[in-house]
Design a protein around this motif. Structure first.
Motif, short mmCIF file in Angstrom:
data_model
loop_
_atom_site.label_atom_id
_atom_site.label_comp_id
_atom_site.label_asym_id
_atom_site.label_seq_id
_atom_site.Cartn_x
_atom_site.Cartn_y
_atom_site.Cartn_z
N ARG A 525 -5.30 -21.66 48.39
CA ARG A 525 -5.63 -20.35 47.84
C ARG A 525 -7.15 -20.24 47.71
O ARG A 525 -7.81 -21.18 47.30
CB ARG A 525 -5.00 -20.14 46.46
N THR A 526 -7.66 -19.07 48.03
CA THR A 526 -9.08 -18.83 47.84
C THR A 526 -9.37 -18.77 46.34
O THR A 526 -8.73 -18.00 45.61
CB THR A 526 -9.50 -17.51 48.51
N THR A 527 -10.30 -19.58 45.91
CA THR A 527 -10.59 -19.67 44.46
C THR A 527 -12.07 -19.45 44.22
O THR A 527 -12.92 -20.04 44.91
CB THR A 527 -10.18 -21.05 43.91
N ILE A 528 -12.35 -18.60 43.24
CA ILE A 528 -13.74 -18.35 42.84
C ILE A 528 -13.86 -18.72 41.37
O ILE A 528 -13.13 -18.19 40.51
CB ILE A 528 -14.13 -16.88 43.05
N ILE A 529 -14.74 -19.66 41.08
CA ILE A 529 -14.95 -20.14 39.71
C ILE A 529 -16.34 -19.73 39.28
O ILE A 529 -17.34 -20.14 39.88
CB ILE A 529 -14.79 -21.67 39.61
N ILE A 530 -16.41 -18.91 38.25
CA ILE A 530 -17.69 -18.46 37.70
C ILE A 530 -17.91 -19.19 36.39
O ILE A 530 -17.02 -19.21 35.53
CB ILE A 530 -17.69 -16.94 37.47
N GLY A 531 -19.04 -19.81 36.23
CA GLY A 531 -19.29 -20.54 34.99
C GLY A 531 -20.73 -20.97 34.86
O GLY A 531 -21.49 -20.96 35.83
N HIS A 532 -21.08 -21.34 33.66
CA HIS A 532 -22.42 -21.87 33.42
C HIS A 532 -22.38 -23.38 33.12
O HIS A 532 -23.42 -24.02 33.01
CB HIS A 532 -23.07 -21.13 32.24
N ARG A 533 -21.14 -23.92 32.99
CA ARG A 533 -20.99 -25.35 32.73
C ARG A 533 -20.79 -26.06 34.07
O ARG A 533 -19.83 -25.78 34.80
CB ARG A 533 -19.80 -25.60 31.80
N ILE A 534 -21.66 -26.97 34.39
CA ILE A 534 -21.65 -27.63 35.69
C ILE A 534 -20.35 -28.38 35.92
O ILE A 534 -19.81 -28.42 37.03
CB ILE A 534 -22.84 -28.60 35.82
N SER A 535 -19.77 -28.94 34.88
CA SER A 535 -18.55 -29.72 35.04
C SER A 535 -17.40 -28.89 35.59
O SER A 535 -16.49 -29.43 36.23
CB SER A 535 -18.14 -30.33 33.69
N SER A 536 -17.41 -27.57 35.37
CA SER A 536 -16.32 -26.73 35.85
C SER A 536 -16.54 -26.22 37.26
O SER A 536 -15.60 -25.71 37.89
CB SER A 536 -16.11 -25.54 34.90
N VAL A 537 -17.75 -26.35 37.80
CA VAL A 537 -18.04 -25.79 39.12
C VAL A 537 -18.38 -26.85 40.17
O VAL A 537 -18.42 -26.56 41.36
CB VAL A 537 -19.19 -24.76 39.04
N GLN A 538 -18.63 -28.09 39.74
CA GLN A 538 -19.19 -29.07 40.66
C GLN A 538 -18.25 -29.50 41.78
O GLN A 538 -18.69 -29.99 42.81
CB GLN A 538 -19.65 -30.30 39.88
#
Length: 602
Positions: A525-538
């Motif tokens: 599935r195409t997933t877009i993660i928006i966040g300011h915490r690096i651990s959630s986007v890395q």
């Protein structure tokens, strides 16, 4: 709903029922005219000495029969017409709600909840009152005035009728003079009610903040101000309404004075009989009630006009986001390939663009992370992907289709979004997770809750998934609300998943568990993660960093760290914050251990 007149469209739609109601009311009015005629005949018979016991009984029977007939037809007509007004109230309120659903998010950004509630309850209530009391009184008054004047002219004396009616046109002049004042005061009264409703809504929504900052006294003073203003606006309206009613009664009294004086003189000069005089004044008594009610109806119609204008303003507001003329109904599903080409976007009335020359491509089934400082345009990108706002044509594409070509129902039905504000409805947890047009089984709801790592919290509640939430889900913690929002998006099994800073309220351990649970959901599935915490986007396949509406960095985690830019700076700062928290925790643990040893030694 016609965009020019709510009342007229209602009458046209129900012309036959209104004709039937008018017919029933007309029968009641005609029966009312029998009583003055009977009284006149009774008086003349009494004066002439020809009244016998049998005649008196017959007069009484006819009057009783007429009274029962009046009561029956008047009651049936009221029920008939009042039912139509309730139908209008239900229809207008329903159409208002449906129209609100069509309007874009921008419309609600600029409106207070109290104003919207006032429109749906107070204004619609006035519309109902106009069509109920207003129409009934107008129809009764118009018919009764016409037939009464005709009866007075033909059966008594035309000159007495003319002279008695002369003061009544003053009522029209009086209504004209009070017209604008009452309409403006009605609008002011509704505005004050809206302010008061908004004050109560804001207070109840923010009660925790009010108590935390000890602002009870300040809130009480603000409420008192709005309450006093509502009372004052209502007093002004009541004063004008009462003055209008008093002047109307004075004009009606003047007509009675003319009738008594001139009618008495005509009786003394044998121009009319005593029975005709009694009949004439009884006709006039029947007439005065509807004429006085016309004065009240004029005020009511002015209130109705003010409410109608406010409602028509809403109905005439066109939604900004609708299915485009180029939309293709045959597009029923989307795969998830997203491409953005040189996108520049500004919110309405914004002084500068929120996004500038943004271009990126997200292959189907891959993951994209968007990082950046607050206000850099991350959430705006998510809003445009589900068309909460309209992106410029030729800038956003899904599966090769311009986003304007995809029907809104398909687009939003195939995209699962976890918004930043984690709004929950004041229903049960089950209803919030299964918030979708199609029904979900209990097993699917439980599975979504487990993926979002909120299952263990839910089963601790006495009613578990049937636990009723408070306003905006206030009975849950911030982290629990976020995870219920995640479950609500996951259960749809959409083609595209968007997480808009949806892990900010959970600790890092729970965050890792959630991301681990989402791996199976995010697969293919195409997933877009928006966040300011690096651990959630890395862990994303590609990461873009935004600053002031532009993409300033892109790559994967290792590439961006090696680049030494904003992303690397954010990473190192967060790493230092975590280390500082860890050291602080260790110091507290050591201090607590020493305190316990000291206590044991003592």
């Amino acid at each position: 709903m016609e965009n020019n007149n709510i009342f007229w469209s209602h009458i046209k739609r129900n012309r036959l029922p209104y004709l039937m109601g008018f017919a029933l009311l007309s029968i009641s009015s005609i029966l009312q005219l029998i009583i003055p005629w009977l009284l006149g005949r009774f008086t003349d018979s009494l004066q002439a000495g020809g009244l016998t016991y049998d005649k008196a009984v017959r007069f009484g029977v006819w009057m009783i029969a007429a009274g029962f007939g009046i009561a029956f037809f008047r009651s049936v007509s009221r029920i008939y017409l009042f039912r139509l007004s309730r139908q209008l109230e239900m229809r207008v309120r329903g159409e208002l709600f449906v129209h609100w659903e069509k309007l874009s998010a921008q419309y609600f950004n600029n409106r207070r909840i109290g104003d919207l509630m006032s429109h749906a309850i107070s204004d619609v209530g006035v519309i109902r009152e106009v069509t109920m009391s207003g129409y009934f009184n107008v129809m009764e008054a118009v018919f009764l005035i016409v037939v009464s004047v005709a009866a007075m002219t033909s059966s008594v004396n035309p000159w007495l009728t003319l002279l008695t009616m002369l003061p009544l046109p003053l009522l029209s002049l009086l209504a004209y003079r009070f017209n604008k004042r009452i309409m403006q005061q009605s609008a002011d009264m509704q505005s004050a009610i809206s302010d008061l409703t908004s004050r109560v809504q804001e207070f109840t929504a923010g009660i925790r903040i009010v108590k935390a900052f000890v602002q009870e006294k300040a809130e009480r003073e603000l409420f008192t101000q709005d309450n006093r203003r509502a009372v004052e606006m209502n007093r002004r309206y009541v004063r004008s309404n009462s003055l209008f009613g008093a002047l109307s009664a004075g004009i009606v009294g003047l007509s009675f004075l003319v009738s008594v004086v001139l009618g008495g003189i005509m009786v003394l000069k044998d121009i009319i009989t005593l029975g005709e005089f009694v009949a004439f004044n009884t006709y006039l008594s029947l007439l005065m009630g509807p004429i006085e009610s016309l004065g009240r109806v004029v005020n009511l119609l002015q209130r109705g006009k003010a409410s109608e204008l406010r409602l028509l303003e809403i109905f005439n507001t066109q939604p900004d986001v609708v299915d485009d003329v180029v939309a293709k109904p045959e597009i029923q599903t989307i795969g998830g390939e997203i491409e953005i080409r040189d996108l520049t976007f500004s919110y309405p009335e914004a002084k500068r663009p929120s996004l500038r020359n943004v271009s990126l491509k997200v292959p189907k089934g891959s993951s994209l992370a968007i990082a950046g400082r607050v206000g850099s345009g991350k959430s705006t990108l998510a809003h445009l992907l589900v068309r909460l706002y309209n992106p410029p044509k030729g800038t956003v594409f899904i599966d090769g289709h311009d986003i304007h070509e995809i029907p809104l129902r398909t687009l939003r039905g195939q995209i699962g979004i976890v918004p930043q504000d984690q709004f929950l409805f004041s229903s049960t947890i089950r209803d919030n997770i299964g918030f979708d047009p199609k029904p979900y089984s209990d097993e699917q709801v439980v599975e979504a809750a487990k993926i979002a790592q909120v299952y263990e919290n839910i089963v601790e509640f006495p009613d578990q998934f049937d636990t009723a939430l408070g306003e905006r889900g206030i009975s849950l913690s911030g982290g629990q609300r976020q995870r219920v929002s995640i479950a609500r998006a996951v259960i749809k099994k959409p083609s595209v998943l968007i997480f808009d800073d949806s892990l900010s309220a959970v600790d890092t351990i729970t965050e890792d568990l959630i991301l681990e649970g989402l791996e199976s959901v995010m697969d293919r599935r195409t997933t877009i993660i928006i966040g300011h915490r690096i651990s959630s986007v890395q862990s994303a396949d590609q990461i873009v960093v935004m600053d002031e509406g532009r993409i300033v960095e892109r790559g994967n985690h290792e590439q961006l760290l090696a680049g030494g830019g904003i992303y690397a700076d954010m990473y190192h700062k967060q790493l230092l914050d975590q280390e500082a928290k860890r050291e602080d925790g260790q110091e507290r643990h050591t201090a607590a251990s020493q305190l316990m040893r000291g206590g044991a030694g003592a």
